[in-house]
Motif scaffolding. Structure first.
Motif, PDB file in Angstrom:
ATOM      1  N   ASN A  24       0.712  -1.151   0.199  1.00 41.05           N
ATOM      2  CA  ASN A  24      -0.134  -0.083  -0.022  1.00 41.05           C
ATOM      3  C   ASN A  24       0.784   1.226  -0.028  1.00 41.05           C
ATOM      4  N   LEU A  34       1.119   2.894  -9.386  1.00 44.63           N
ATOM      5  CA  LEU A  34      -0.013   2.319  -8.936  1.00 44.63           C
ATOM      6  C   LEU A  34      -0.439   3.018  -7.887  1.00 44.63           C
ATOM      7  N   GLU A  70      -3.589   3.039  -7.396  1.00 40.08           N
ATOM      8  CA  GLU A  70      -4.628   2.221  -6.646  1.00 40.08           C
ATOM      9  C   GLU A  70      -4.572   1.869  -5.301  1.00 40.08           C
ATOM     10  N   TYR A  71      -3.160   1.654  -4.908  1.00 39.96           N
ATOM     11  CA  TYR A  71      -2.774   1.463  -3.543  1.00 39.96           C
ATOM     12  C   TYR A  71      -3.007   2.457  -2.444  1.00 39.96           C
ATOM     13  N   GLU A  74      -5.644   3.989  -1.469  1.00 42.69           N
ATOM     14  CA  GLU A  74      -6.435   3.939  -0.375  1.00 42.69           C
ATOM     15  C   GLU A  74      -7.231   5.217   0.281  1.00 42.69           C
ATOM     16  N   ALA A 133      -1.372   4.385 -13.537  1.00 43.75           N
ATOM     17  CA  ALA A 133      -2.047   3.349 -12.930  1.00 43.75           C
ATOM     18  C   ALA A 133      -2.575   2.192 -14.045  1.00 43.75           C
ATOM     19  N   GLN A 134      -3.254   1.260 -13.472  1.00 43.24           N
ATOM     20  CA  GLN A 134      -3.434   0.156 -14.392  1.00 43.24           C
ATOM     21  C   GLN A 134      -5.129  -0.009 -14.359  1.00 43.24           C
ATOM     22  N   SER A 135      -5.637   0.294 -13.292  1.00 47.45           N
ATOM     23  CA  SER A 135      -7.156   0.121 -13.147  1.00 47.45           C
ATOM     24  C   SER A 135      -7.764   1.516 -12.514  1.00 47.45           C
ATOM     25  N   GLN A 136      -8.519   2.027 -13.485  1.00 46.31           N
ATOM     26  CA  GLN A 136      -9.269   3.334 -13.270  1.00 46.31           C
ATOM     27  C   GLN A 136     -10.197   3.079 -12.242  1.00 46.31           C
ATOM     28  N   ASP A 137     -10.954   2.092 -12.220  1.00 45.34           N
ATOM     29  CA  ASP A 137     -12.048   1.828 -11.285  1.00 45.34           C
ATOM     30  C   ASP A 137     -11.442   1.598  -9.691  1.00 45.34           C
ATOM     31  N   GLN A 138     -10.133   1.430  -9.694  1.00 44.70           N
ATOM     32  CA  GLN A 138      -9.688   1.223  -8.263  1.00 44.70           C
ATOM     33  C   GLN A 138      -9.070   2.304  -7.474  1.00 44.70           C
ATOM     34  N   ILE A 139      -9.066   3.660  -8.329  1.00 46.30           N
ATOM     35  CA  ILE A 139      -8.383   4.748  -7.820  1.00 46.30           C
ATOM     36  C   ILE A 139      -9.638   5.715  -7.289  1.00 46.30           C
TER      37      ILE A 139
END
Length: 382
Positions: free
Chosen positions: A127, A156, A158-159, A161, A184-190
């Motif tokens: 994280n 990343l 996304e980590y 939180e 980033a790799q995943s827009q939904d996790q940001i």
């Protein structure tokens, strides 16, 4: 890192270069692309180009004092943030900066698993903690030392939180000439609060041909192996490099021979394959072999569904699916792919390879020779 060192992505490179020429550098940008696409390398090359003292027409010079420091990741106005496995609550990215420099310089396309191998993770969760968020605020409150811009590259996000909310004010209202590059790799996790404050730069996965050429020219792979691995990697250069290290077999010939023995219900040959070739090739090769088979079955399904425009295969594989599809239907292809996926799952969890491959072989015999299909696939028989 210079743009010329990055595989493919010419359209993205041209866009980034043009923003500098037109003096339209957005202070907060999100480089959004799948693992192995080169998004982190592009962010580095972009930052280096902006800071270069003697810019070329379409790249940094690579030789000025700024570029030399960027090449070693030691420029005083270049800062990094990334997920790490904190042993103490006060740990920040700076605690692991030497490991980070070593990992990135060895492989600018690295993924989280490879980064984890450079650290003592001790089963901790990666994280970007609140201490790191406060460290970022402190570093970016200072004036630039040498360059026009202070640059933070966050890999990343996304980590982040909830600790990311501490950065909202400085991202929205940074001090003058501060540049945030989030990779980033995943827009939904940001966090949406961070996403809404950035300009997105979309980075597509690499083309199969680009990866193939890279493996041939830069890694010395022969043409057939490069074509197979590029196909298997699905646009991920990190995966392609990993496969190159672990591949010891010609997956195409091995998979073809295995299917033939199952189609012919050749019991002795099947036992020879499962006890010999398949069980002794090593776990990584077994996973790659199964992944190859899964991808090939999916291409067969596309072929049989008359979606040949979506198929991008090397010549040998294309010849195989055109012939194999004559004795196959969608239900059988789906059933085979499903059995291979289950086998891949169990190999990852340390299943006994002899028992596993023999079991899968017998199931393939039932599917190919005796039309015995698992429940749920009969409805798509042609």
């Amino acid at each position: 890192m210079q743009f010329k060192d990055i595989v493919g992505q010419d359209e993205v490179k041209n866009h980034l270069i043009q923003t500098v020429k037109d003096d339209r550098i957005s202070h907060a940008q999100l480089f959004l692309g799948p693992e192995g696409s080169g998004s982190l390398a592009l962010a580095m090359a972009y930052a280096q180009f902006i800071s270069c003292i003697n810019k070329l027409e379409n790249d940094s010079c690579g030789e000025c004092s700024s570029c030399r420091k960027y090449n070693k990741l030691v420029h005083p106005d270049l800062h990094f943030s990334y997920p790490f496995f904190a042993k103490h609550k006060e740990d920040t990215a700076l605690t692991f900066i030497e490991e980070w420099r070593k990992a990135f310089l060895a492989n600018p396309y690295l993924g989280l698993d490879e980064w984890r191998d450079h650290l003592s993770a001790d089963n901790k969760q990666a994280n970007i903690n609140i201490a790191e968020a406060h460290s970022i605020i402190s570093k970016l409150s200072l004036k630039p030392f040498e360059s026009e811009y202070k640059v933070l590259i966050m890999w990343l996000p996304e980590y982040l939180e909830k600790s990311g909310n501490a950065l909202l004010k400085i991202i929205e209202e940074p001090s003058q000439k501060t540049l945030f590059l989030l990779v980033a790799q995943s827009q939904d996790q940001i966090l949406n609060t961070i996403l809404s404050r950035t300009q997105i730069v979309k980075i597509p996965k690499l083309k199969t041909k680009e990866i193939e050429q890279y493996l041939i020219k830069e890694k010395g792979a022969d043409t057939n192996k490069a074509a197979q691995l590029a196909y298997l990697s699905n646009g991920n250069l990190q995966t392609a490099q990993h496969l190159l290290i672990h591949q010891e077999n010609d997956y195409h010939e091995l998979f073809l021979s295995w299917l033939r023995s199952c189609w012919g219900n050749q019991g002795l040959k099947i036992v020879e394959y499962t006890d010999g070739e398949l069980s002794k090739m090593g776990r990584e090769n077994q996973k790659n072999f199964l992944r190859y088979g899964i991808n090939l079955m999916r291409e067969c399904m596309l072929f049989m569904a008359n979606a040949s425009e979506l198929i991008h295969l090397p010549e040998k594989e294309l010849e195989f699916i055109s012939k194999f599809s004559q004795i196959l239907n969608l239900a059988k292809a789906e059933a085979i792919a499903d059995e291979l996926e289950k086998a891949h799952f169990h190999i990852e969890r340390n299943a006994n390879p002899k028992i596993l491959f023999l079991d899968v072989s017998l199931k393939l015999v039932k599917i190919l020779k005796f039309n015995s299909l698992p429940k749920g696939t009969q409805h798509i028989l042609l």
